[in-house]
Design a protein around this motif. Structure first.
Motif, PDB file in Angstrom:
ATOM      1  N   GLN A  61       0.856  -1.198   0.000  1.00 58.75           N
ATOM      2  CA  GLN A  61       0.000   0.000   0.000  1.00 58.75           C
ATOM      3  C   GLN A  61       0.892   1.248   0.000  1.00 58.75           C
ATOM      4  O   GLN A  61       1.877   1.282   0.733  1.00 58.75           O
ATOM      5  CB  GLN A  61      -0.880   0.073   1.268  1.00 58.75           C
ATOM      6  CG  GLN A  61      -1.867  -1.059   1.447  1.00 58.75           C
ATOM      7  CD  GLN A  61      -3.034  -1.019   0.472  1.00 58.75           C
ATOM      8  OE1 GLN A  61      -3.295   0.000  -0.151  1.00 58.75           O
ATOM      9  NE2 GLN A  61      -3.718  -2.157   0.319  1.00 58.75           N
ATOM     10  N   ASP A  95       1.640   5.174   0.977  1.00 59.25           N
ATOM     11  CA  ASP A  95       1.291   6.044   2.108  1.00 59.25           C
ATOM     12  C   ASP A  95       0.505   7.226   1.523  1.00 59.25           C
ATOM     13  O   ASP A  95       1.093   8.209   1.057  1.00 59.25           O
ATOM     14  CB  ASP A  95       2.583   6.501   2.797  1.00 59.25           C
ATOM     15  CG  ASP A  95       2.310   7.410   3.999  1.00 59.25           C
ATOM     16  OD1 ASP A  95       1.180   7.968   4.087  1.00 59.25           O
ATOM     17  OD2 ASP A  95       3.221   7.568   4.833  1.00 59.25           O
ATOM     18  N   GLU A 115      -1.359   9.564   2.798  1.00 59.95           N
ATOM     19  CA  GLU A 115      -1.196  10.876   3.443  1.00 59.95           C
ATOM     20  C   GLU A 115       0.054  11.590   2.931  1.00 59.95           C
ATOM     21  O   GLU A 115       0.050  12.777   2.665  1.00 59.95           O
ATOM     22  CB  GLU A 115      -1.102  10.723   4.970  1.00 59.95           C
ATOM     23  CG  GLU A 115      -2.412  10.348   5.627  1.00 59.95           C
ATOM     24  CD  GLU A 115      -3.539  11.299   5.265  1.00 59.95           C
ATOM     25  OE1 GLU A 115      -3.364  12.525   5.411  1.00 59.95           O
ATOM     26  OE2 GLU A 115      -4.597  10.806   4.809  1.00 59.95           O
ATOM     27  N   ARG A 116       1.134  10.789   2.858  1.00 60.89           N
ATOM     28  CA  ARG A 116       2.395  11.386   2.397  1.00 60.89           C
ATOM     29  C   ARG A 116       2.265  11.880   0.956  1.00 60.89           C
ATOM     30  O   ARG A 116       2.689  12.992   0.617  1.00 60.89           O
ATOM     31  CB  ARG A 116       3.527  10.353   2.518  1.00 60.89           C
ATOM     32  CG  ARG A 116       4.882  10.897   2.126  1.00 60.89           C
ATOM     33  CD  ARG A 116       6.020   9.948   2.486  1.00 60.89           C
ATOM     34  NE  ARG A 116       5.819   8.615   1.915  1.00 60.89           N
ATOM     35  CZ  ARG A 116       6.564   7.556   2.212  1.00 60.89           C
ATOM     36  NH1 ARG A 116       7.551   7.655   3.109  1.00 60.89           N
ATOM     37  NH2 ARG A 116       6.331   6.386   1.646  1.00 60.89           N
ATOM     38  N   GLU A 141       6.387   7.833  -4.399  1.00 64.87           N
ATOM     39  CA  GLU A 141       5.638   7.119  -3.361  1.00 64.87           C
ATOM     40  C   GLU A 141       5.712   5.606  -3.577  1.00 64.87           C
ATOM     41  O   GLU A 141       5.885   4.825  -2.616  1.00 64.87           O
ATOM     42  CB  GLU A 141       4.169   7.605  -3.394  1.00 64.87           C
ATOM     43  CG  GLU A 141       3.318   7.112  -2.256  1.00 64.87           C
ATOM     44  CD  GLU A 141       3.944   7.405  -0.902  1.00 64.87           C
ATOM     45  OE1 GLU A 141       4.368   8.552  -0.672  1.00 64.87           O
ATOM     46  OE2 GLU A 141       4.020   6.464  -0.091  1.00 64.87           O
ATOM     47  N   SER A 198       7.357   3.052  -1.030  1.00 67.06           N
ATOM     48  CA  SER A 198       6.520   1.981  -0.476  1.00 67.06           C
ATOM     49  C   SER A 198       7.175   0.619  -0.676  1.00 67.06           C
ATOM     50  O   SER A 198       7.130  -0.247   0.206  1.00 67.06           O
ATOM     51  CB  SER A 198       5.142   1.994  -1.150  1.00 67.06           C
ATOM     52  OG  SER A 198       4.521   3.243  -0.938  1.00 67.06           O
TER      53      SER A 198
END
Lengths: 414, 414
Positions: free
Chosen positions: A5, A7, A9-10, A105, A109
């Motif tokens: 998954q 992040d 929010e980031r 991202e 991840s």
């Protein structure tokens, strides 16, 4: 279903933070290629790449790279993920930036999950994708793919009189690497749709299998400046009038070509541009697009014929400069199927589609298998501050991207 | 025949010298009101006025005066001679400057001949006649005549974002005198025709008995910026398209009004003005003129109706701003006859005529008897570097001007 998954929010936080960089005095986002605003956006992005532990590199055309090259796979051809962070004048915060920041991202991840890739992953923010300051658009990826000589691109003169090479040097992003220094194993780009199709059909994921052909021209009529009060209408050689007739005609031209053809006059400049002087010169651009190359060529020919007739009828001289011409592109079927499987595995509905916009992926498709993932754009609005995609749609798209990337770097061999 | 003669060499030399002031990097004459270039032109003109022994004065709107007030007649109302020295962008060297420098030449010739005038002569170079930087045009004379409050005029914001009052202060031409400080006995202006009539008919002198009405509007359509590739033609709200349709229509609008009506779109601006973005905003100006006020009003109404229909059909918002509106002017019959007699006495053929261009004389006609003298313009070309009048025609016009002025200042009484 994948256990990986991103992040969310980031990702959303970075999109918002980068979206605040390059605002003008009126609060408009104007991060045109190789401006001070672009430098600020690049500096922030490069800092995030470095923080994530990527090798940060810049090539001669200013493309900004972040390379994840774990020991053990360094000799394999890299998977390339990319998009751009330049914007149009008064643009939105997702166009381009979403693909770059979601790529980062995805890499972070995979790192966080202890994932061991079978090949390096190279993230790229390409220079001057928008073409809002220098023509042609998609310049950084075009040069990277060998479609335009780097020195020719660096010599490009902007609408503002600046030269790209000098501007890149000025902002500290004229790198030493030769564009094309790594030939990618494959290329995947995540992007907002910038059109109304996915939203209208309620689908979170678009599997982009092809891309429209694009044709850009600058049309210039030259007549004679004269006094607006003393020159009888019949004695005028009014370049502005001819430009108006031609621009008004574009709608008929597109209609005659077919519903898939779009034609736009986005820029126009008059000289001397004085209220009481008949314009001596009118220069405007025409952006013509069509998913079918033969139809696009026919529309181009019809436009040229119309302009030549008009110039002769009005006693004007005419120059037409082709600024860019890209054939329609068909993306890699295997990657498209991989995107479909990833969306399916996450329970996300999808459709195959054509991109109306040009993207860096169409350039990299010249040197590597490539495809794109789309997420919806609210109201189809883009190149506009009201450009918007819902946060959960942004995160869902990034997770599909993550799974596609994980699959592509799980396999050995070129 | 008059024994007075202007010094033709001096007049032509000054025209040439002033014509070199305010050239841009490409050699174009761009002496827009209240710019550094205008300051340079004013400084040179003021130096010549002072050299000639005139009292140099500046009023609050920046009008530059040279007053010849011999003792014995100082209490009489002054005869005013005037025109302007600002130019359009890439203009010619005669428009305006000829009237000012010929006025100076007339005064110096009278002085040199030992002529004792019965009233003072006040020469004026009015501020911002062209309106190429600030609207409305003929601003300095309009303010002088009381048609526009000086504070309102000083607050005018230019196309370049500057404010006239601040610019006048910056270049040192914000004077203390209240505009209108002297109510002239009469006003005479010598000017190039800026049209083809005198040349076509082989006449050296035009006796200007009237002047067209002028109507200026700024029209702005606002729609929605959107991506040029992804937005179907039918879903667009394209402000640039509507502007093109409206500008193309101006020719039909003028034709429907009659052969004396002229309509010009001299300026146009698109936003965001980017090649691959459907224009959100298009703003252009319309300059409408007609010697008949009722016909001018009808053309204005037809334009407004066309624009409103178009905006509604295209789903755009529309604003129309009236930038200037001047009724046709009829000049003073007695001065016109005086000009005819002066031309006749010098053996110069002439005709009565209407001016298609606006001139400072139309403003001063509000507060004083006024008329104008025209000399031919080669090819009718003006507001253009190819603007040209033969030297002998320039000198002949100045000599007629000299005789008219000599006559007007020979008589006592207001």
């Amino acid at each position: 279903m994948s256990t990986l998954q991103v992040d969310g929010e980031r990702l959303l936080g970075r999109l918002k933070a980068l979206g605040e960089v390059g605002r003008d005095a009126e609060g408009r986002l104007v991060r045109l290629a190789a401006t001070d605003a672009d430098k600020a956006g690049r500096d922030l992005t490069a800092a995030w790449l470095a923080e994530a532990g990527l090798e940060v590199m810049v090539d001669r055309i200013g493309n900004l790279f972040g390379l994840w090259r774990p020991s053990g796979c360094a000799e394999q051809a890299a998977l390339m993920l990319g998009s751009h962070i330049d914007t149009v004048r008064d643009g939105g915060i997702y166009d381009g930036a979403y693909g770059v920041l979601a790529g980062l991202e995805v890499i972070q991840s995979l790192m966080a999950a202890g994932f061991a890739p079978a090949r390096p992953i190279m993230l790229v923010a390409f220079t001057n994708e928008e073409g809002a300051r220098y023509a042609p658009d998609m310049m950084g990826s075009l040069v990277y793919a060998g479609g335009l000589a780097v020195d020719e691109a660096l010599a490009a003169r902007g609408e503002d009189g600046t030269v790209l090479g000098a501007e890149l040097a000025r902002i500290g992003y004229a790198g030493a690497l030769e564009p094309g220094f790594v030939r990618p194993h494959a290329y995947v780009e995540l992007h907002i749709e910038q059109g109304p199709v996915l939203e209208r059909e309620g689908l979170p994921i678009g599997v982009v299998e092809s891309l429209q052909g694009i044709s850009w021209r600058r049309v210039t009529f030259t007549g004679r400046a004269n006094h607006a009060g003393t020159t009888p209408m019949a004695m005028r050689r009014d370049a502005g009038h001819a430009a108006a007739v031609a621009i008004a005609h574009l709608r008929e031209l597109a209609a005659a070509s077919g519903p898939a053809t779009v034609a736009t006059a986005g820029t126009l400049r008059l000289e001397p541009n004085v209220i009481n002087v008949v314009p001596r010169l009118a220069s405007f651009t025409v952006d013509l697009r069509d998913p079918d190359d033969a139809r696009l060529a026919a529309a181009e020919a019809a436009l040229e014929a119309f302009l030549a007739d008009l110039a002769e009828r009005e006693g004007l001289s005419l120059t037409v400069e082709v600024l860019a011409r890209f054939e329609p592109v068909v993306f890699d079927e295997a990657i498209c199927q991989r995107i479909e499987r990833a969306a399916e595995a996450r329970g996300l509905a999808f459709r195959r589609m054509t991109s109306g916009a040009g993207h860096d992926a169409q350039m990299i498709a010249r040197i590597s298998p490539a495809a794109m993932i789309f997420v919806p754009s609210q109201g189809g609005i883009s190149h506009n501050p009201r450009e918007h995609t819902e946060p959960e749609q942004l995160v869902a798209g990034a997770n599909v991207f993550l799974d596609v990337v994980a699959g592509l770097v799980s396999e050995q061999g070129d």
